[in-house]
Design an enzyme around this catalytic site. Structure first.
Site, PDB file in Angstrom:
ATOM      1  CG  ASP A  17       5.888   3.480   0.786  1.00 45.34           C
ATOM      2  OD1 ASP A  17       6.210   4.111   1.815  1.00 45.34           O
ATOM      3  OD2 ASP A  17       4.700   3.300   0.457  1.00 45.34           O
ATOM      4  CE  LYS A  72       2.723   4.833   8.725  1.00 47.19           C
ATOM      5  NZ  LYS A  72       1.390   5.206   9.181  1.00 47.19           N
ATOM      6  CE1 TYR A  77      -3.728   2.474   0.719  1.00 49.84           C
ATOM      7  CE2 TYR A  77      -2.337   3.286   2.493  1.00 49.84           C
ATOM      8  CZ  TYR A  77      -3.444   3.435   1.675  1.00 49.84           C
ATOM      9  OH  TYR A  77      -4.258   4.529   1.824  1.00 49.84           O
TER      10      TYR A  77
END
Length: 430
Positions: free
Chosen positions: A239, A267, A144
């Protein structure tokens, strides 16, 4: 535990917010309950609006590597807020955090800050297309990369949780330029990247998959990916929104010794505030406006509060022995959980690396999207509810990751283990 106020708030939220939540997996539908509404957090603990305390193994889906409300981070945010929350102009803190990222992450010579992981991956793919003059993006099943149109093809995270194979509203003309192939499958990788008919601009991958649950890469898979992309002039994008500054200070690329062309971050680099970043070789990054023709912008990019929180967090991560201590206690915990699973009657696979872990209710090892899909989501939901009732807060989905933070004590992890053993026994006796 009594959660009357959370239930009442959820009912009110459903009247004004789609599904009652601002991110789908928070609705807890796959585990058969309503979400908790959180009032505050401290260290390894969450407190809901009913006054219940939970040991938190979601950690805001990864950012809270130091635990909640770390005093140095809170102080940095407070000082930044007192000076103004947004200027729409450059600030010194942007330079400081950029220099810290460049120094830490092997692939990054220049970095551009954005406001989310989705913005980071979307912008990196656009940059790769602009740099190469090609159109095709290759991704991997179950990985994702945010909710940009191009990436909602066989994606993980909430799409898996809710059983959504893609998304209405994404035109075929867009997704025709995205190709998704099996994760960890070197044969498929070889065939795809050497296919002369494909106009491949970039390959984007989670170096450790974290959105179909924690799925570790075959080291040969990552190495072959690097070799093939180099040979074919394809931009390799890691990613590292989850793994960046989580597996190691230099991320998964430092851990595995494989350097991509571009890296996406988020994050942890915002200390829990909304943030994203993408960076890489200067030759590629110099194609971004205003230096180059590839346009990307953002009113709140480089927000001073997020920059301050990120700087304060990364300073704490530089403490000698931080990662050794964190990863050692996480590895010990994962091994103890494997022993508990092996001694019981519930088939469980526990995948872990560093301070990331997923417990799959499956008889088979989980190495890719297909094997992750064999996990028993009904059993996970039962386990989730068992643990929540005992004050253990896990991700409300089989296909997410549990995080260990620096704030989790030996007693906290022992409670996780004891309650897991109790939950397994309860399920086996049912």
């Amino acid at each position: 535990m009594e959660t009357r106020q959370s239930k009442a708030m959820f009912a009110e939220a459903e009247k004004v917010i789609p599904g009652g939540v601002n991110s789908p997996v928070r609705a807890c539908r796959s585990v058969g309950c309503t979400p908790l509404f959180i009032e505050r957090a401290d260290g390894a603990s969450l407190y809901d609006v009913d006054g219940n305390r939970y040991l938190d193994f979601v950690c805001s889906w990864g950012p809270m590597i130091l635990g909640h409300a770390h005093p140095e981070v809170v102080a940095a945010i407070g000082a930044a807020a007192a000076a103004g929350t947004s200027f729409g102009a450059p600030t010194p803190a942007e330079i400081t955090l950029a220099e810290m990222v460049v120094e830490a992450v092997p692939s990054v010579e220049k970095v551009r800050f954005v406001n989310s992981g989705t913005e980071a991956t979307m912008s990196a793919a656009r940059l790769a297309r602009g740099y190469t003059g090609r159109s095709m993006v290759v991704k991997f099943d179950g990985c994702y990369h945010g909710h940009a149109d191009s990436f909602l093809v066989k994606a993980g995270s909430g799409l898996l949780t809710l059983g959504i194979p893609g998304s209405p509203g994404v035109p075929e003309d867009i997704v025709k330029n995205t190709l998704s192939i099996p994760y960890n499958d070197i044969d498929s990788l070889e065939k795809t990247l050497t296919d002369e008919r494909l106009d491949i601009a970039c390959v984007i991958v989670e170096p450790v998959a974290g959105n179909m649950g924690c799925v570790l890469p075959d080291p040969a898979f990552l190495q072959r990916l690097r070799t093939l992309s180099t040979e074919r002039g394809i931009v390799l994008i890691f990613d590292e929104v989850i793994t960046g500054f989580r597996l190691a200070y230099g991320g998964a690329q430092h851990h595995f010794g494989i350097t991509p062309d571009l890296t996406c971050l988020g994050k942890i680099i915002g200390g829990g505030l909304p943030v994203g970043a993408y960076g890489g070789r200067a030759e590629i990054m110099d194609q971004i406006a205003p230096d180059g023709p590839v346009y990307q912008a953002g009113t709140l990019s480089g927000n001073p509060l997020a920059m301050a929180a990120g700087i304060a967090t990364l300073k704490q991560l530089q403490r000698p022995g931080f990662y050794e201590e964190l990863n050692d206690k996480a590895a010990t915990c994962a091994q103890r959980l494997r022993e508990i699973a092996a001694a019981g009657d519930i088939p469980v696979q526990i995948n872990s690396i560093g301070s990331l872990m997923t417990m799959f209710f499956s008889t088979d090892p989980v190495t890719d999207f297909a094997s992750a899909m064999k996990a028993d989501t009904t059993r996970y939901a039962e386990h989730y509810c068992n643990m929540l009732g005992q004050g253990i807060y896990l991700a409300p989905s089989q296909f997410e990751v549990a995080f260990i933070s620096a704030a989790h004590s030996a007693n906290d992890l022992e409670k996780l283990q004891k309650m897991t053993e109790w939950s397994f026994k309860k399920m086996a006796d049912r």
